[in-house]
Scaffold this active site. Structure first.
Site, mmCIF file in Angstrom:
data_model
loop_
_atom_site.group_PDB
_atom_site.id
_atom_site.type_symbol
_atom_site.label_atom_id
_atom_site.label_comp_id
_atom_site.label_asym_id
_atom_site.label_seq_id
_atom_site.Cartn_x
_atom_site.Cartn_y
_atom_site.Cartn_z
ATOM 1 N N HIS A 106 0.855 -1.203 0.000
ATOM 2 C CA HIS A 106 0.000 0.000 0.000
ATOM 3 C C HIS A 106 0.883 1.242 0.000
ATOM 4 O O HIS A 106 1.800 1.350 0.833
ATOM 5 C CB HIS A 106 -0.901 0.016 1.228
ATOM 6 C CG HIS A 106 -1.873 1.155 1.223
ATOM 7 N ND1 HIS A 106 -2.973 1.188 0.398
ATOM 8 C CD2 HIS A 106 -1.890 2.315 1.923
ATOM 9 C CE1 HIS A 106 -3.640 2.305 0.599
ATOM 10 N NE2 HIS A 106 -3.002 3.014 1.517
ATOM 11 N N ASP A 142 -7.335 -1.967 4.275
ATOM 12 C CA ASP A 142 -5.959 -1.558 4.568
ATOM 13 C C ASP A 142 -5.725 -1.442 6.078
ATOM 14 O O ASP A 142 -4.999 -0.568 6.545
ATOM 15 C CB ASP A 142 -5.623 -0.217 3.887
ATOM 16 C CG ASP A 142 -5.913 -0.225 2.412
ATOM 17 O OD1 ASP A 142 -5.805 -1.295 1.793
ATOM 18 O OD2 ASP A 142 -6.264 0.848 1.858
ATOM 19 N N CYS A 706 41.931 11.879 -17.309
ATOM 20 C CA CYS A 706 41.542 10.488 -17.015
ATOM 21 C C CYS A 706 42.605 9.483 -17.451
ATOM 22 O O CYS A 706 42.744 8.425 -16.848
ATOM 23 C CB CYS A 706 40.203 10.163 -17.662
ATOM 24 S SG CYS A 706 40.092 10.601 -19.401
#
Length: 901
Positions: A106, A142, A706
């Site tokens: 839920h 619920d 890099c």
């Protein structure tokens, strides 16, 4: 466990698939009947894997269970019912039948917001926390005991979609799987729900969704965003119901616009270039992006007073006469068609590309002054649409809005640079949805260059939606590849025209030495766009001979197609060049993109966005979002509408991105990650060149490179001479203002990185490496560091294994003649981005290059990249390529087509 999955939707499918991966046996899937001949996603996944699927239209009749339905369910022998988003309509003799009962997901923090519209009410009530609950089903609505709960913060401009996509969907899937495992392990709690704080809100109907404008702005905003999906909050404007979509709280000043009276509002609204501004009773404002009228037509709220432009325009008598003349032109071209009706389609009636040219030229000849392009015919293919388009052009109504840019200006480098600083979404510069900004800092002196918009999750979603619309429905996706190439060439030309300004911005924002920024950062970016522009009309498939199934014959061929919306996340060391390396290939392949520049270096990317508009790139094709990786980058990696993510950055973040891309929608990924590139210098090298290029391999772009040589292996007999000569050359280097043309070494990119480099050097000294030179901060304002040299670095040391990404030369000796030994040491790393070797012996050079485990090997040179040469790493340096034809393939998919004739 033996599981029955009772539910539907993509969420149900993901829960089903993940439970199976965990080793649970799904003995039956109970879902909804096919709709319009199309099965629910849960049914599709289950049927594909041979799982029994039941598609019951209902479980009860007049409140009583249907016996044959219940019997069919019981026959599968489930030990647990798993019900993703399941309603209360399942009979209790099904709920209670399995050994372990039933669990339900839920989307609220129960006992709050019981009922089917929990997410909506979470937003309508302005809850600061949202979440979900997995609970044990009972006979209430619920109300069953809680098994597991999770929660997250609600962002100020979250909508049902953003909340669901960011947290409730991915988190809910994990939670359902975790819950089943807890049950299987006998560890699942059953915590009774408290009654205190319990609430139930029903499903909202359109009739009840009218917004009350006589309240504070935040309450109005919550009401609108809580109804954003369905049914839509509405108000009355000029006597008709108008639905409001896309609300956000407005920070900062309200842009100028035209007043608009709205029923019940505390003061007149304002139609601005950004949307409809509404005011609350507290004087605060919110912005509404879209409006939908009673006939279903939706328009941007900014177009309210010109909303008729997308409806059919009423023709004057002169325009009707002109339309009939154009009808005759159509008739002359489509001679096979008995009569040209309003619905006659130019291409379906047999017209070809040559006919397009003829139509455009005949119409222009008949109606001098109208600006008509071949592309217009492809966008308006029926006679009625063509006439509407033509009349708007004749009236000048179709002209693109002029790009409005709020610049931050700076007088520097003998020029005034003009820098956009807002998010660039759908062809416009605009503030972030929540109005947040951050400071862009100059590394030269630590001063603030300007404030830059800090993009939110909502901004990401809007940018992706714009890119998706541009790809699926805009001119970019329909454009002839050669025309697409022409636009990219034009963009490269504009970058060249603005190269001094771009290089200056790059220099003050990233600390790059201006001369290097001009040649490499900007120069190679221009070359990259020109290179890939040339590829646009050369993307080809191939025909494949296959075995013929006689008496039929077959033609099999492949097509290379774009992927769709792509995300690109780039680093801070080469802000513009990394943008170009990835986005040029992406665009040449026909994709649209959402790009996140590094948070600390956003300014050249935003200037690039401005130039892309001037080049004629259609709106939505390029979107630029400055901001944090944790917000923007994470949402891009999770977004279900993105089909590819290209990333350059650290290995840990690359791993996280790859995981998010896999969990979200299995989007394609290319990663260019960390490196510890070895450089092998043999005693038979050209010493002058080895010293010069060895220094470049480390100190190029302040070591923020890099492919920088992370570790130099120098043969023992020349080691001391090599170090002496390197130190001698370092002493000649000028450290200072990157805009000074004589500067060799500028500041590090940002303070946090400088601090990390100083810590790196401290660790090296503590571990016993010899600090020969540098290792300290330069005593001047800004983030300057001395070029640094370490020797006596042993294989087990931190310096030998970890990348510095700065101006730190790490040197180790190797024994004379020990080629295989030094190769073994060089390859003893999890990285494999680049490498190098210096020797005059060609046989040795080839032997070493074949055995070095790296995506690039430089022989008697270093840092020599070219737009046509593929670039990318092995091992934990990532996968996929930038540059060259290989990069293009990263942004294409292959489709095989077999035709029988």
């Amino acid at each position: 466990l033996k599981l029955a999955i009772i539910g539907q939707s993509l969420f149900g499918q993901e829960v089903y698939s993940n439970l199976r991966k965990q080793g649970h046996k799904v003995v039956g899937v109970f879902t909804v009947p096919d709709k319009d001949g199309k099965a629910d996603p849960l049914a599709v996944a289950a049927e594909k894997e041979g799982t029994p699927v039941f598609k019951f239209p209902r479980w009860r009749v007049k409140g009583k269970p249907i016996p044959e339905v219940v019997d069919a369910y019981k026959a599968v022998g489930a030990e647990l019912n798993v019900m993703p988003f399941c309603s209360q309509f399942i009979p209790m003799n099904v709920i209670d039948h399995p050994k372990h009962g039933s669990i339900i997901y839920h989307p609220s923090i129960l006992p709050l917001h019981r009922g089917a519209s929990a997410i909506n009410w979470t937003l309508i009530h302005g809850d600061k926390k949202a979440g979900f609950t997995v609970f044990w089903a009972d006979d209430g609505l619920d109300t069953g005991p809680i098994l597991l709960q999770r929660q997250c913060d609600v962002e100020p401009n979250d909508t049902v979609d953003t909340l669901y996509n960011r947290f409730l969907f991915p988190g809910g899937i994990k939670a359902m799987v975790e819950s089943v495992q807890l049950i299987a392990d006998g560890k699942a709690p059953r915590t009774p729900q408290p009654e205190e704080g319990a609430s139930y809100e029903g499903i909202q109907k359109k009739s009840n969704a009218k917004v009350n404008l006589a309240q504070p702005a935040e309450a109005i905003h919550n009401w609108i965003r809580g109804h954003d999906k369905v049914p839509g909050a509405w108000t009355v404007i000029d006597g008709q119901s108008v639905t409001l979509y896309g609300s956000s709280m407005l920070g900062g000043s309200v842009p100028e616009g035209q007043p608009l009276d709205i029923e019940g509002a505390s003061q007149a609204a304002r139609v601005t270039k950004n949307g409809l501004v509404l005011y609350g009773t507290d004087g605060k404002a919110l912005l509404v992006k879209n409006l939908q009228f009673e006939d279903g037509k939706m328009i941007p709220a900014s177009k309210y007073f010109s909303s008729g432009e997308s409806a059919s325009v009423e023709l004057t008598d002169d325009e009707k006469t002109m339309a009939e003349e154009i009808r005759n032109i159509w008739k002359g071209i489509l001679s096979n068609v008995p009569a040209i009706e309003d619905t006659t389609d130019f291409f379906k009636s047999g017209a070809a590309s040559m006919d397009v040219v003829r139509l455009v030229e005949e119409v222009k000849q008949k109606c001098a002054g109208v600006q008509l392009q071949n592309e217009d015919v492809y966008m308006a293919t029926t006679f009625q649409d063509f006439i509407q388009m033509f009349v708007r052009k004749l009236r000048g109504e179709d002209q693109e809005e002029e790009l409005v840019v709020d610049y931050a200006t700076k007088d520097v480098n003998n020029m005034t640079v003009k820098m956009p600083y807002q998010c660039f979404i759908n062809g416009k510069f605009e503030d972030s949805e929540n109005g947040k900004t951050y400071d862009s800092i100059s590394p030269t002196d630590g001063s603030v260059i300007c404030k830059v918009s800090y993009a939110s999750v909502g901004d990401v979603d809007r940018a992706v939606a714009a890119a998706k619309e541009a790809y699926e429905n805009g001119p970019w996706g329909k454009m002839n590849p050669r025309d697409r190439g022409s636009l990219l060439y034009r963009l490269a030309d504009l970058m060249e025209e603005h190269q001094e300004e771009l290089a200056t911005i790059e220099s003050i924002d990233s600390g790059a030495v201006y001369t290097l920024a001009l040649k490499t950062h900007v120069g190679m970016s221009i070359q990259t766009f020109r290179y890939f522009a040339g590829w646009c009309d050369k993307i080809q498939g191939k025909t494949i001979p296959i075995n013929q199934a006689r008496p039929n014959r077959n033609l099999t061929f492949t097509k290379k197609e774009p992927l769709g919306v792509c995300a690109i996340v780039i680093p801070w060391n080469y802000p513009l060049m990394m943008l170009a390396w990835k986005s040029a290939a992406c665009l040449a392949a026909g994709n649209t993109l959402v790009l996140k520049p590094a948070q600390v270096t956003p300014l050249t990317a935003l200037k690039f966005a401005e130039l892309s508009v001037k080049a004629g790139i259609p709106k939505g094709v390029i979107n630029i979002l400055p901001g944090s990786g944790g917000v923007v980058g994470q949402r891009l990696s999770e977004h279900p509408d993105i089909r590819k993510l290209g990333f350059t950055g650290s290995t840990p973040i690359g791993k996280q991105i790859m995981k998010s891309c896999a969990v979200s929608n299995l989007k394609k990924v290319s990663l260019e990650l960390g490196g510890k590139s070895p450089l092998l210098i043999f005693s038979d090298c050209d010493m002058d060149k080895a010293v010069r290029m060895g220094m470049s391999s480390v100190f190029f772009n302040k070591g923020e490179n890099c492919i920088a040589a992370g570790r130099l292996f120098v043969e023992e007999s020349i080691h001391d001479e090599f170090i002496d000569r390197v130190v001698e050359e370092i002493k000649k280097m000028k450290i200072g203002d990157p805009l000074d043309r004589s500067t060799d070494h500028g500041p590090q990119n940002h303070k946090a990185h400088l601090d990390k480099l100083l810590e790196y050097c401290e660790i090296g000294v503590k571990e016993g490496a010899t600090l020969v030179y540098g290792g300290t901060r330069v005593d001047r304002p800004g983030f300057f560091m001395e070029p640094t040299v370490f020797t006596d670095v042993e294989d087990h040391m931190f310096l030998a294994k970890e990348e510095s990404f700065g101006p730190v030369m790490v040197v180790s000796k190797f024994k004379d003649g020990d080629v295989d030994g030094v190769l073994q040491r060089a390859n003893d790393t999890e990285y494999g981005l680049a490498s190098g070797v210096f020797t005059r012996d060609i046989n040795k050079a080839m032997y070493v290059s074949e055995r070095l485990e790296a995506g690039t090997v430089f022989v008697n040179t270093y840092n020599k990249t070219d737009v046509a040469t593929p670039f990318g790493g092995f091992k934990q340096s990532g996968f996929g390529k930038d540059l060259g034809e290989d990069a293009l393939m990263e942004y294409l998919k292959t489709k095989a087509v077999t035709v029988e004739y």
